[in-house]
Motif scaffolding. Structure first.
Motif, short mmCIF file in Angstrom:
data_model
loop_
_atom_site.label_atom_id
_atom_site.label_comp_id
_atom_site.label_asym_id
_atom_site.label_seq_id
_atom_site.Cartn_x
_atom_site.Cartn_y
_atom_site.Cartn_z
N GLU A 4 55.83 91.66 74.54
CA GLU A 4 55.57 91.90 73.15
C GLU A 4 54.58 90.96 72.66
N PRO A 5 53.45 91.09 72.36
CA PRO A 5 52.38 90.27 71.92
C PRO A 5 52.90 89.45 70.88
N GLY A 6 52.31 87.97 71.08
CA GLY A 6 52.51 86.97 69.97
C GLY A 6 53.53 86.36 70.24
N PHE A 7 54.54 86.55 71.26
CA PHE A 7 55.77 85.81 71.28
C PHE A 7 55.89 85.29 72.73
N GLU A 8 56.37 84.04 72.53
CA GLU A 8 56.61 83.55 73.85
C GLU A 8 58.09 82.83 73.99
N VAL A 9 58.81 83.01 75.03
CA VAL A 9 60.31 82.57 75.24
C VAL A 9 60.38 81.27 76.15
N ILE A 10 60.53 80.38 75.46
CA ILE A 10 60.83 79.01 76.06
C ILE A 10 62.22 78.69 76.45
N THR A 11 62.47 78.65 77.78
CA THR A 11 63.91 78.33 78.16
C THR A 11 64.22 77.14 77.70
N ARG A 12 65.31 76.68 76.64
CA ARG A 12 65.69 75.69 76.23
C ARG A 12 66.43 74.92 77.16
N ILE A 13 66.56 73.54 77.24
CA ILE A 13 67.28 72.68 78.02
C ILE A 13 68.48 72.28 77.18
N ALA A 14 69.53 72.34 77.63
CA ALA A 14 70.61 71.68 76.65
C ALA A 14 70.69 70.30 76.73
N LEU A 15 70.47 69.53 75.52
CA LEU A 15 70.26 68.33 75.29
C LEU A 15 71.65 67.62 75.11
N GLY A 16 72.64 68.47 74.66
CA GLY A 16 73.90 68.22 74.33
C GLY A 16 74.04 67.52 72.71
N LYS A 17 75.20 67.32 72.41
CA LYS A 17 75.28 66.97 70.86
C LYS A 17 74.67 65.42 70.63
N GLN A 18 74.15 65.27 69.25
CA GLN A 18 73.46 64.09 69.07
C GLN A 18 74.57 63.12 68.81
N PRO A 19 74.59 61.82 69.54
CA PRO A 19 75.84 60.88 69.07
C PRO A 19 75.92 60.27 67.77
N GLU A 20 76.90 59.89 67.36
CA GLU A 20 77.07 59.27 66.06
C GLU A 20 76.31 57.78 66.17
N VAL A 21 75.66 57.40 65.14
CA VAL A 21 75.07 56.27 65.46
C VAL A 21 75.01 55.30 63.92
N SER A 22 75.29 54.01 64.08
CA SER A 22 75.51 53.03 63.06
C SER A 22 74.62 51.84 63.09
N ARG A 23 74.37 51.44 62.00
CA ARG A 23 73.41 50.28 61.93
C ARG A 23 74.15 48.98 61.43
N ARG A 24 73.75 47.80 61.58
CA ARG A 24 74.40 46.66 61.25
C ARG A 24 73.60 45.92 60.17
N GLU A 25 74.08 44.68 59.79
CA GLU A 25 73.43 44.22 58.72
C GLU A 25 72.19 43.16 59.40
N PRO A 26 71.34 42.96 58.51
CA PRO A 26 69.79 42.30 59.18
C PRO A 26 70.39 40.85 59.62
N VAL A 27 69.45 40.51 60.71
CA VAL A 27 69.74 39.16 61.54
C VAL A 27 69.70 38.18 60.35
N SER A 28 70.67 37.19 60.37
CA SER A 28 70.62 36.14 59.40
C SER A 28 69.78 34.93 60.10
#
Length: 659
Positions: free
Chosen positions: A267-291
C-alpha cells in the motif's frame, strides 16, 4: 524594519544635456509586515529642490566632473530610468540643499510623496539585475512580475550585497543561466517553501538557509505565529508532490536508523517498522538539592573533591541549592579541574582574569573610525545589542534599560568575539550566557564558564549547522524506537522531522522553562549522566507527555506547531527529568538495543541484558551504564510530584563505579 540603508541614489536623467544625470538621494528599507515583506525606497526629503541637485557629467576619464543642474523642471518621464544603466569609475561626495515646502512643486505627487518613491511586495518581484564587479558604485535594478522595471538604485555608501543577503532570508535567489548578473526569484517564499527534509539534503536551502542566517529570529519569532499561510507554504500547492516516495522514505529511515527493521508494504504511503520491545518504564524519584554541608563533606583540607562521581550523581538526582551554584558550576562546566586544590584554583582565576581583560581591551580600544572599516566587528556589535535588548527581564538581575547586568552581558559577548573571532557572535548565544552571568555575579568567571559552555554548544552555531542536523536525526532515531506509532502519526501530518524541536536544541530549552527551572535543568545535564545526549531524552520525554493530546485531538501540522510552541513556561521540570531518566533506564535495559541508539547514548555492550546484581553481561564485561547506577546514593528522595519520603533510603554500601 529588517534592513535600512541611506545613501541609495536614483540617477534620474533630468539634466540639461543627455550626458548628465541628477542624483536623488534616498533611504532603502526592507519591512516585515504580518505575512508580507515590503521593499521601500523614498527620497531623504520629498521636497528636494531639483535646481540644487548636483549632476555628474559622464565622460571616458576616470574622474567625474560635477556641475549644477539648471533651474528647469525635469520634462522627462520615468521611462528613462527603467532602461538606464551607468557604470562609472569614481565619484566624489554629493550634497543637497533643501527648500521650503511648496504645493506647486512638480516633483511631488498630489499626496505629497515624490514621484520617484516606490514600494513593492517580494511576492511581486521577478528578478534583480546587478552591476558588473569592479565598475564603480554597485547598483540593483528590480524587475517585477508584470515586467515593470523600477529605477536603478545606486549604493554610494555601502555594498548592495548586504541587501541581497537580507532578501535571501525571505526568497530563493538563483543566478540566471543566460546572465550571471541577473538573480531570478523563486516563486515560493524562501523561509517557508521548503520542507524540513532539507535539513538532511545537500545543498541545504529553504528554512535551513534562513535558520543558518538568523536562527534566533526564526525559532523565537516565526514558529510562534502559526497560520494557514505557513501551513500551505510548507506543504506547497500539492502536498503529495513534496513527500518522498514510500520506498525512498524506507531507505532513508533505514540509513538514518540502521538498528531498526523497516518493511515496505504494497500500500502506497505506509511503512511498517518492527518495534523492539523496550519493556516498561521504571518508576523514578528525585531527591533534594545538594546542600552546602554535603558539598563540604566531600572536600579534603586542601579543597580537592574527594569523590567526583558521587557528587555528580547527587547533582544529577537533585540539582544544587542556589548558594552552591557559584562554586559548583565552575567544576561542572570545566572551568575548574575537579582534582584541583583551592590554591590552584585561585592562581587559575588570577591568570584568567589577566587574559580576559587583555581581550576586552582589544575591542574597547577600537575607535569608531576603525570599527567603520571592520564590518565583522560592526556586525557582531549590532547583533549583540539586539540580543541583549531581548534579554528576559523577569529576573531582577536584568531589570531596567541601563541595568549593570545587561552591560556585562554586552561586554562579555563582545570579548567572546575576540576569543573566537572565526565563530564570533551568532544570535541566541546571549540566551546561554544570561543564566551563567546571573549565577556567577562576576564578569571574569562568567566569561570563562561561558567559554566552556560554548565548547559544548559551538556546533549549534556554526555556519553549516551540522550539529543541529545531527541532533534532529538522532532525536528522530530515539523517538522512533520509543514510540514508532507516534512517529508515524507525526509523519502523516508533515511533522516527522521534528523541526518544532529546533529551538529546544539550539539554546538547550532556555525559552521553554522559567529562569529558576533552567538553572536546575542545565546543572543536571552538565553532569553528563546517565548517558550521552541526555538532552535528547528530555525532548523525548516532553513529546511523549504530549503524545496523547496531539493524537487524540487529531492535531494537524498547524495545531502541532502551535501546541508545542505554547508549552513554553508550562513544563514541570522535575516531572520531565524523572521521565527522561526513566526512558534512559528503559533503553539501557533493552536486550536488543539498535547499534545506532547505543552510539547516540554512548552505551557499550547494550545488546546483552546486564546482570541485575553485578551489572555484568554474560561474558563478564562491565557495562558502561548499569541499571543500579543511582542506588549508591544515600539521601532522602522526592517523587516527581514533589512529595517527600524521608523514609526511603538507598544503600550507600555499593561500589561507586564511574558511568
Amino acid at each position: 524594519v529588517v534592513y535600512e540603508q541611506e545613501g541609495v541614489f536614483i540617477h534620474s536623467s533630468c539634466g540639461k544635456n543627455d550626458d548628465q544625470d541628477s542624483l536623488i538621494a534616498g533611504v532603502l528599507r526592507v519591512i516585515e509586515k504580518e505575512n508580507e515583506v515590503i521593499v521601500d525606497w523614498r527620497p531623504l526629503d520629498d521636497t528636494l529642490d531639483t535646481s540644487n541637485i548636483l549632476c555628474a557629467g559622464k565622460d571616458s576619464s576616470s574622474v567625474v566632473e560635477w556641475t549644477q543642474t539648471p533651474k528647469e523642471k525635469c520634462s522627462r518621464g520615468a521611462d528613462r530610468p527603467s532602461s538606464y544603466e551607468a557604470e562609472w569609475d569614481m565619484v566624489t561626495t554629493v550634497s543637497f540643499k533643501k527648500k521650503p515646502h511648496s504645493n506647486g512643486d512638480a516633483t511631488t505627487h498630489a499626496n505629497g510623496e515624490s514621484k520617484w518613491s516606490f514600494l513593492f511586495s517580494l511576492t511581486d518581484l521577478k528578478s534583480i539585475k546587478q552591476n558588473k564587479e569592479g565598475m564603480g558604485w554597485s547598483y540593483l535594478v528590480f524587475c517585477l512580475k508584470d515586467d515593470v522595471k523600477l529605477p536603478a538604485l545606486h549604493f554610494h555608501h555601502g555594498d548592495s550585497k548586504l541587501l541581497i543577503k537580507c532578501l535571501e532570508k525571505h526568497v530563493v535567489l538563483n543566478e540566471s543561466p543566460q546572465d550571471k548578473r541577473i538573480l531570478l526569484v523563486n516563486s515560493q517564499n524562501k523561509s517557508l517553501s521548503q520542507s524540513f527534509e532539507n535539513l538532511f539534503d545537500e545543498p541545504s536551502y529553504g528554512l535551513l538557509q534562513k535558520l543558518k542566517k538568523d536562527p534566533y529570529t526564526v525559532t523565537m519569532g516565526r514558529f510562534s505565529k502559526v497560520t494557514n499561510y505557513i501551513f500551505d507554504s510548507f506543504r506547497l500547492s500539492d502536498p503529495s508532490s513534496q513527500r518522498r516516495p514510500p520506498s525512498e522514505m524506507a531507505d532513508f529511515l533505514n540509513d538514518a536508523i540502521p538498528g531498526l527493521k523497516i518493511n515496505q508494504q504494497e500500500e502506497p504511503g505506509f511503512e511498517v517498522i518492527t518495534r523492539i520491545a523496550l519493556g516498561k518504564q521504571p518508576e523514578v524519584s528525585r531527591r533534594e538539592p545538594v546542600s552546602t554541608e554535603e558539598w563540604a563533606k566531600n572536600m579534603d583540607s586542601e579543597g580537592r573533591i574527594l569523590n567526583v562521581d558521587y557528587i555528580k550523581r547527587l547533582i544529577f538526582k537533585g540539582g544544587l541549592c542556589h548558594t552552591l551554584r557559584k562554586e559548583a558550576w565552575k567544576f561542572l562546566l570545566g572551568y575548574f579541574p575537579w582534582n584541583s586544590t583551592k590554591e590552584e584554583r585561585a592562581n587559575l582565576q588570577k591568570r584568567k582574569t589577566d587574559e580576559y581583560f587583555r581581550m576586552k581591551l582589544q575591542w574597547k580600544s577600537v575607535s569608531e573610525e576603525q570599527e567603520k572599516r571592520n564590518s565583522r566587528l560592526r556586525d557582531y556589535r549590532s547583533l549583540i545589542e539586539k540580543d541583549v535588548n531581548r534579554t528576559d527581564r523577569t529576573n531582577k538581575f536584568y531589570e531596567g534599560e541601563d541595568n549593570p547586568g545587561l552591560i556585562l552581558l554586552h561586554d562579555i559577548l563582545m570579548t567572546y568575539c575576540m576569543y573566537d573571532f572565526d565563530l564570533g557572535y551568532v544570535q541566541g548565544m546571549s540566551d546561554l550566557l544570561s543564566p551563567v552571568l546571573y549565577v556567577m555575579e562576576n564578569e571574569v568567571d562568567a566569561f570563562w564558564c561561558f567559554v566552556s559552555y560554548m565548547d559544548q554548544m559551538h556546533q549549534n552555531f556554526e555556519e553549516q549547522m551540522q550539529g543541529m542536523k545531527t541532533q534532529l536525526i538522532q532525536l528522530s532515531t530515539l523517538l522512533r524506537l520509543l514510540d514508532s506509532g507516534f512517529c508515524s502519526y507525526l509523519e502523516s501530518q508533515d511533522s516527522g522531522y521534528l523541526y518544532f524541536c529546533f529551538r529546544w536544541l539550539l539554546i538547550r530549552f532556555k525559552r521553554e522553562f522559567s529562569f529558576q527551572d533552567i538553572l536546575r535543568l542545565w546543572e543536571v545535564m552538565w553532569t553528563e549522566l546517565p548517558c550521552q545526549n541526555f538532552h535528547l531524552l528530555l525532548c523525548c520525554a516532553i513529546l511523549e507527555s504530549e503524545k496523547h493530546q496531539i493524537m487524540d485531538k487529531h492535531y494537524g501540522f498547524n495545531e502541532i506547531l502551535k501546541h508545542i510552541n505554547e508549552l513554553s513556561m508550562k513544563i514541570d521540570v522535575e516531572h520531565i527529568l524523572c521521565k527522561a531518566e526513566a526512558i534512559s533506564m528503559q533503553m539501557m535495559n533493552c536486550k536488543e538495543l539498535p547499534q545506532a541508539v547505543s552510539e547516540i547514548l554512548g552505551i557499550e555492550g547494550s545488546s546483552v541484558t546486564p546482570d541485575s546484581d553485578t551489572g555484568e553481561d554474560e561474558s563478564g564485561a562491565v557495562l558502561s551504564c548499569p541499571t543500579s547506577l543511582y542506588q549508591s546514593i544515600s539521601t532522602p528522595v522526592i517523587a516527581a510530584n514533589g512529595t517527600g519520603d524521608s523514609t526511603q533510603q538507598m544503600s550507600d554500601t555499593q561500589s561507586l563505579t564511574p558511568a
